[in-house]
Design a protein around this motif. Structure first.
Motif, PDB file in Angstrom:
ATOM      1  N   GLN A  97      45.093  20.057  23.986  1.00 57.26           N
ATOM      2  CA  GLN A  97      45.636  19.707  22.643  1.00 57.26           C
ATOM      3  C   GLN A  97      47.171  20.443  22.450  1.00 57.26           C
ATOM      4  O   GLN A  97      47.903  19.905  21.752  1.00 57.26           O
ATOM      5  N   GLU A 135      48.814  14.620  16.621  1.00 54.38           N
ATOM      6  CA  GLU A 135      48.299  14.657  15.299  1.00 54.38           C
ATOM      7  C   GLU A 135      48.170  16.064  15.032  1.00 54.38           C
ATOM      8  O   GLU A 135      48.209  16.566  13.655  1.00 54.38           O
ATOM      9  N   SER A 168      39.106  18.006   6.877  1.00 51.95           N
ATOM     10  CA  SER A 168      39.611  19.132   7.518  1.00 51.95           C
ATOM     11  C   SER A 168      38.812  20.240   7.338  1.00 51.95           C
ATOM     12  O   SER A 168      38.681  21.078   8.350  1.00 51.95           O
ATOM     13  N   LYS A 198      36.308  20.738  13.683  1.00 50.91           N
ATOM     14  CA  LYS A 198      37.190  21.463  14.402  1.00 50.91           C
ATOM     15  C   LYS A 198      38.577  20.837  14.745  1.00 50.91           C
ATOM     16  O   LYS A 198      38.725  19.528  14.775  1.00 50.91           O
ATOM     17  N   PRO A 199      39.545  21.676  15.121  1.00 54.98           N
ATOM     18  CA  PRO A 199      41.116  20.899  15.419  1.00 54.98           C
ATOM     19  C   PRO A 199      41.082  19.848  16.288  1.00 54.98           C
ATOM     20  O   PRO A 199      41.859  18.979  15.871  1.00 54.98           O
ATOM     21  N   TYR A 200      40.067  19.755  17.144  1.00 56.38           N
ATOM     22  CA  TYR A 200      40.171  18.726  18.189  1.00 56.38           C
ATOM     23  C   TYR A 200      39.360  17.359  18.161  1.00 56.38           C
ATOM     24  O   TYR A 200      38.979  16.542  18.635  1.00 56.38           O
ATOM     25  N   THR A 238      46.657  17.461   8.244  1.00 53.40           N
ATOM     26  CA  THR A 238      45.537  18.332   8.693  1.00 53.40           C
ATOM     27  C   THR A 238      45.318  18.667   9.985  1.00 53.40           C
ATOM     28  O   THR A 238      44.529  19.644  10.461  1.00 53.40           O
ATOM     29  N   GLY A 239      45.897  17.860  11.041  1.00 54.33           N
ATOM     30  CA  GLY A 239      45.812  18.039  12.440  1.00 54.33           C
ATOM     31  C   GLY A 239      44.944  17.120  12.841  1.00 54.33           C
ATOM     32  O   GLY A 239      44.723  16.974  14.272  1.00 54.33           O
TER      33      GLY A 239
END
Lengths: 340, 340, 340, 340
Positions: A231, B99, C73, C77-79, C101-102
């Motif tokens: 990522q 993203e 969020s 987890k980020p991914y 927020t990713g």
């Protein structure tokens, strides 16, 4: 091109020839991509062996800032923070890379470049509720950014504090080689694997073309890490390039030999400065030296050598930084010594 | 280790020998770090010359996902979005890297892997106020993820639309080499520099150990980019490693020769499939082939060759993907042709 | 100021008078800040009682986009990514708040505004490794953005799928009131608490000045949520303002009465359209109506009423959206009916 | 419920009755959503008039942390940082909200809660290249977190420095009311609009139920800000609620009268402490008092009053914080004075 000899840093040359040879020898083997290649696998086995920790999870990445931001943002929740010395590399010299991932760094005043349990506890005690971040990971560098080396007991005390307070302990090992082979060192790679949650073993500054080996000592912390790697753009297609660095460096003790060479050359220089009566801003314990020199001498040295003027002390004196490496020619050190 | 011949991708081997030689020859030169080395400088000059654009700003990074996330997040404000084909690499195969930097991707249904002006305009027209993201950058891949090649006129129409609508146009050139040397191509590197705001030239998939050259055709867009590089962990200490890839590849036309080789081998294979009466899921225009094959043949091929089964079509047929590269041995292609 | 009657949305008026009275009556009580006030505590107890779930963790926030971005969020987890219908509010009308927020949103083609198990499974099946995001949370809106209502069996099937596949299920309840009191509804608040991991109960669109109640049905998921609230600027100093909305609305069944009123007025209008032979773009099941009307009628209605023209169907016909609310005057509905 | 009188903060009560009246009177007017209502428009006009700056762009948001994170992340590029005092609210008490948006805070040691030009310049001078963040915005709070008030000359010097060094100057006005009406103040609202790029006018701590008015003195800086508001969940559907706060507060000088009341009550208390011979940790200049008191007295006060014990000084003495507000009953102050 510059004709002076550079003591600016430990990444001025390419790679140790053993690495280039390995790249040549394996160049036309067809290998799977993204770290699944046989070189990376063999390198990881070598490192696990050196750690004495067969369950450790290991990932190779391209550089130190990348290693730090990946590890820290992988382990922390958004509102959790990092505790670091005010001299810490992530605080000063990584362009806010940690903050870009959303995490605050809580600073501790360094003592000789190091964190102390007292300093860490001050931060932890101050953060009492959800109007403040929640400190969760202690970051330290071995060697420190001032070239000093944590003793085993110092790291053990920090590790004990972290365990008692439910904090992760992570070590930035950009210069781990020269730390482990420093004359002041009493810590082994296996100790480090035992005492910390994660750390990285730097190759860029110890003979590799690139590459840092991120080690998760507790494999459960690595869950999902391949997603994190991809990522952030850190999963290299030709992972073999990274694998080759570490396979060569962790064969025949090469990693430690190279670091020892850098330390030996630094100590020669350090003694020469001492013999001439110059003091140091930070005690010489590894390949970074911070002598305090008169301006006249600095200018004389600059005719033949490149190095950073670190900090002006007065109109007559300044701290300079001289760095040796795996590639430092002993004759260049001699030449420098003779200039003093 | 695998004994079969791999047609899985174009990054199975190491690097073209010219690159390794250059690394060897310059290995003990002391060079400044972080992209200030003489190899990187020379390589950038070579590329600028090939572009016919002396003012272009060029930065070398390690990989394609990294190039995409750096460029896109550098150019966009937080609420601005990317327009991409639903087959776009950033949409499907980069673990949400875009993203993660905070930006939405607005999708356009692909036609033969390509964006169309109509599809882009549909997205733009839909986004009318601040309750929605603001589309700001058009992302396309040349070659596309389906191996097809945009014609000059197609890119020109998209570029014109972008200019009229105040959108950036950015081209993912992971496989730019095989695009520019495809028998279907009528676009030059100079055209690309003229028509787009930024693009990258991929080396990883065309003979390099690693490396993509990000090109900003409008230098003002590159302002602050070194900060972006460092903040995301993408600024390599030994930038010489990246510089060497491009210096070798952009000397003596090597980059284009390698790509042409890949295309030639692919076309040989394509014709062999056609001769046997097999259709393609996507017209063969570069080094990726997507023949639709009977299961029986697939299994037979798998005995000697590695490749991806891309998409089941029925119990009897599937699309497979075969990829050739700069390193593909013509004899291996022959062996494959004889298996059909 | 506008003299026409507005059917544009369900937040055109202020608050139900019971809320304003409660604010007045408690105005000079000194209360702790940041949600620790007695009104918020009492309101949470009322909601827990209505849910039949004493362990539920409840937090009040100011609006729906805020509720969605905080919850999503916090849990991911980020991914990890969100699965949503292509008509989902987070996809279309929140300015990329989730992506900021990713997190990526993986889209499913809606059927009558709804997700289906098949659609969800298609997304899950496609995402097989770390080169792609990892779908982890299913987002649906009740009522949907098209005014339709999920039946209990539909939500149960999705909930079962989520449980089997280790996905979170989260329901956007901006219009939960009109869903639970729709003539088409067979789901209770307690069912929702049983079947989902988290959801929110909207007050803004059902009689409050502001406010959404985020409910974590599994309290362990709320761990650290106060930090998340504060970090995103969502922890209101005078939490009593939010508490008062829900304390009034969840006293004497007010929340449900208000929603029922909105539905009743919508159904009157819907029947009038049907009686005149007009079809609907989406079946009328709650307080949002999407009749397909001739342009001539639309223009006539626009003389006295405000509403959105949703989608042109031809030069002669368009879909419009009419929304009723807790505050809709039955006489205004009558007036509208007479205009048809 | 607590029976003691609270001097804990300035947001213990609801709203000034004029605000509640306005909400009641306009409750059933149908208004457009998202800040387009007539109350918000009228309130903005009132504020622009008070600023003497017709071109100022104004946005209402719910709270102070939200105002700070929105403004800062809107103005900065990802690698740009904020300069703040080490006592700054964004540093200590906002759960890393600024870092969550990706930006580092560079700290300056406060003097009486204030920034100095020297301190700012030290940070700027230290940051010389792209290996470090790029300081770009100076954040200060008026009043400071220690209750002190910047003099006009102090702000002017900082503003001049910012202009010369291409830095934004932003003022956190959570307690701007008590600053502008402090007996120590010589700054007008118009001065502030002239000297800074942006600031916010706090209502939450000066009589509102909620609300801060973000003011962009240079309208070009507000470009795209509605997108930023919506993307972070800060665009309130019933914007009238925010508009009503400021419309009431900026009618008939109410905002300043309320603040003056708070200051007057604070000064009465301050004098009483002084008369008894107690010193202050921070000079009393507005509605926050930090007297240094003997433990015995603290305990006696705690029987009837609530307040924070701010900092232990020894086993016998501590700093406490007492806060007055628009709602402080002069009789409660008297009662407190009599307890001394």
């Amino acid at each position: 091109m510059e004709n002076r000899i550079s003591f600016k840093n430990d990444y001025s040359e390419g790679a140790h020839p053993a690495i280039l040879s390995l790249l040549m020898d394996t160049n036309f083997n067809q290998e799977p991509g993204y770290g699944e290649d046989s070189l990376s696998k063999a390198a990881k086995d070598k490192i696990r062996e050196a750690l004495g920790k067969s369950e450790a999870e290991i990932f190779f990445v391209a550089g130190g800032t990348q290693a730090n931001l990946l590890l820290i943002s992988h382990l922390l929740k958004p509102y959790e923070s990092v505790i670091a010395a005010d001299t810490g590399h992530i605080e000063v010299h990584e362009t806010g890379a940690i903050e870009y991932t959303g995490h605050k760094i809580n600073l501790v005043k360094n003592i000789a470049g190091k964190l102390t349990v007292q300093g860490i506890d001050d931060v932890v005690s101050l953060h009492t509720d959800h109007h403040m971040v929640k400190p969760k990971l202690v970051y330290l560098s071995q060697t420190t950014e001032l070239g000093t080396v944590y003793k085993k007991q110092e790291i053990k005390e920090i590790a004990d504090y972290c365990k008692s307070n439910n904090l992760f302990l992570y070590v930035d090992g950009a210069r781990l080689g020269v730390a482990l082979t420093s004359p002041y060192n009493d810590l082994s790679l296996a100790d480090l694997a035992e005492l910390t949650d994660a750390f990285y073993i730097g190759a860029t500054k110890n003979g590799g073309l690139l590459g840092e080996a991120l080690v998760f000592n507790r494999p459960e912390l690595a869950e999902g890490f391949p997603y994190t790697l991809k990522q952030r753009g850190a999963l290299m297609a030709k992972g073999r390039l990274l694998g080759a660095q570490f396979l060569a460096l962790f064969s025949d003790n090469l990693y430690f030999q190279l670091a020892e060479h850098a330390n030996t050359q630094a100590m020669r220089l350090a003694k020469a400065f001492e013999a001439k009566g110059y003091a140091f801003a930070s005690q010489p314990e590894s390949n970074q030296l911070f002598p305090i020199l008169p301006v006249e001498l600095i200018e004389r040295l600059q005719q033949d050598f490149e190095f950073y003027v670190w900090e002006k002390r007065s109109s007559e004196e300044a701290v300079v930084r001289l760095v040796t490496s795996w590639a430092t020619d002993p004759k260049d050190v001699e030449k420098c010594m003779l200039t003093l």
